[in-house]
Scaffold this active site. Structure first.
Site, PDB file in Angstrom:
ATOM      1  N   ALA A  95     -27.585  15.088  22.404  1.00  0.00           N
ATOM      2  CA  ALA A  95     -28.232  15.986  21.447  1.00  0.00           C
ATOM      3  C   ALA A  95     -27.260  16.550  20.424  1.00  0.00           C
ATOM      4  O   ALA A  95     -27.673  17.028  19.373  1.00  0.00           O
ATOM      5  CB  ALA A  95     -28.913  17.134  22.188  1.00  0.00           C
ATOM      6  N   LYS A  96     -25.972  16.536  20.739  1.00  0.00           N
ATOM      7  CA  LYS A  96     -24.913  17.021  19.840  1.00  0.00           C
ATOM      8  C   LYS A  96     -25.236  18.414  19.308  1.00  0.00           C
ATOM      9  O   LYS A  96     -25.104  18.691  18.108  1.00  0.00           O
ATOM     10  CB  LYS A  96     -24.668  16.021  18.702  1.00  0.00           C
ATOM     11  CG  LYS A  96     -24.190  14.659  19.201  1.00  0.00           C
ATOM     12  CD  LYS A  96     -23.913  13.698  18.063  1.00  0.00           C
ATOM     13  CE  LYS A  96     -23.388  12.360  18.579  1.00  0.00           C
ATOM     14  NZ  LYS A  96     -24.423  11.597  19.341  1.00  0.00           N
ATOM     15  N   ARG A  97     -25.630  19.292  20.203  1.00  0.00           N
ATOM     16  CA  ARG A  97     -25.941  20.670  19.831  1.00  0.00           C
ATOM     17  C   ARG A  97     -24.662  21.465  19.582  1.00  0.00           C
ATOM     18  O   ARG A  97     -23.572  21.054  19.971  1.00  0.00           O
ATOM     19  CB  ARG A  97     -26.771  21.347  20.925  1.00  0.00           C
ATOM     20  CG  ARG A  97     -28.100  20.694  21.240  1.00  0.00           C
ATOM     21  CD  ARG A  97     -28.981  20.605  20.023  1.00  0.00           C
ATOM     22  NE  ARG A  97     -30.367  20.309  20.353  1.00  0.00           N
ATOM     23  CZ  ARG A  97     -31.210  19.663  19.592  1.00  0.00           C
ATOM     24  NH1 ARG A  97     -30.797  19.197  18.420  1.00  0.00           N
ATOM     25  NH2 ARG A  97     -32.451  19.448  19.963  1.00  0.00           N
TER      26      ARG A  97
END
Length: 277
Positions: A95-97
């Site tokens: 998700a590369k949050r």
């Protein structure tokens, strides 16, 4: 409670595999018999997961491929299926949050409570404030972007910055922070691309046995032998070597799941051979 690192280590040992199967569903590339089905994304990914489970140390669904098709409910169902049918295999939600604390708290709830993932990928740019809310979930993990597989990452990741022993690259500084003061609970790993084996070796030297999620083999051109040589730990583990498209789309026909299984087995065997060379 079993930690994420313990769960991952147990899977590495039980499966004798460092292959992470990426789940990046593109309906335009699905076999014709799935066309028009409201549950096509779930059905496709579930079939791939079931077919490749024997060869995988982890599954890595990419959230954008679900959200772009309003298929978040199918992502929930997929992860629930994986945790029910393949509970021994960690699910890393790609998700590369990364955002300020209060917003990251909501992202952490999304990843771990809504979707039920075992781990997540995160951005480091806002520092520990963006990471800490994810570490409040015992038994869960996170992989922080360090040296990514795309050439455009050079513009930032190779910048010279002041380090404790003098000048170092920005990706080296990220590796030091994530493996050191940010990782008090031992829940973190790093994302390092297979397309940069020299940098992968440098990160391994900096972080010891920390888990490294390594995208970039297969369709992106990363070399399995170079990746294993650069990134393995002394114990012959430490890597989640991710392959997505080469496995997912090994066939466009009704045999897509069987073809994916064969591709996953072949990749797993390549990795094994590289480890034992």
């Amino acid at each position: 409670m079993t930690t994420f690192s313990e769960k991952l280590a147990a899977r590495w040992a039980a499966a004798d595999s460092l292959l992470c199967v990426g789940l990046d569903p593109d309906p335009a590339r699905f076999p014709p018999d799935l066309a028009g089905r409201s549950d096509a994304i779930y059905t496709f990914c579930r079939s791939i997961a079931d077919a490749t489970a024997d060869y995988a140390c982890a599954f890595k669904p990419q959230i954008a491929y679900f959200a772009a098709h309003r298929a978040e409910d199918q992502l929930e169902a997929l992860i629930a299926h994986c945790r029910r049918v393949h509970p021994q295999i960690p699910v890393v939600l790609d998700a590369k949050r990364g955002d300020m604390g209060a917003t990251s708290e909501q992202y952490a709830r999304e990843v771990f409570e809504r979707y039920g993932a075992n781990a997540v990928t995160l951005q480091p740019y806002q520092g520990i404030d963006a990471i800490a809310p994810f570490l409040a979930y015992p038994g869960r993990g996170a992989f922080v972007l360090c040296r990514t597989s795309n050439s455009g990452g050079d513009a930032l990741q190779n910048l010279d910055v002041a380090g404790p022993g003098g000048t170092e690259k920005l990706y080296e500084r990220v590796a030091r922070l994530v493996s050191g003061e940010w990782n008090a609970g031992g829940q973190l790993g790093l994302v390092v691309g297979a397309t940069y084996p020299a940098e992968l070796a440098r990160v391994r030297a900096l972080v010891g046995a920390m888990p490294l999620l390594v995208p970039g083999i297969g369709a992106q051109g990363g070399d399995v032998i170079a990746t294993v040589k650069a990134g393995r730990t002394a114990a012959g583990a430490g890597l989640l070597i991710s392959s997505s498209r080469a496995i997912l789309y090994a066939s466009r026909g009704e045999d897509y799941a069987d073809a994916a299984a064969r591709a996953a087995q072949a990749t797993r065997d390549q990795i094994r051979a590289a480890l034992r060379a």
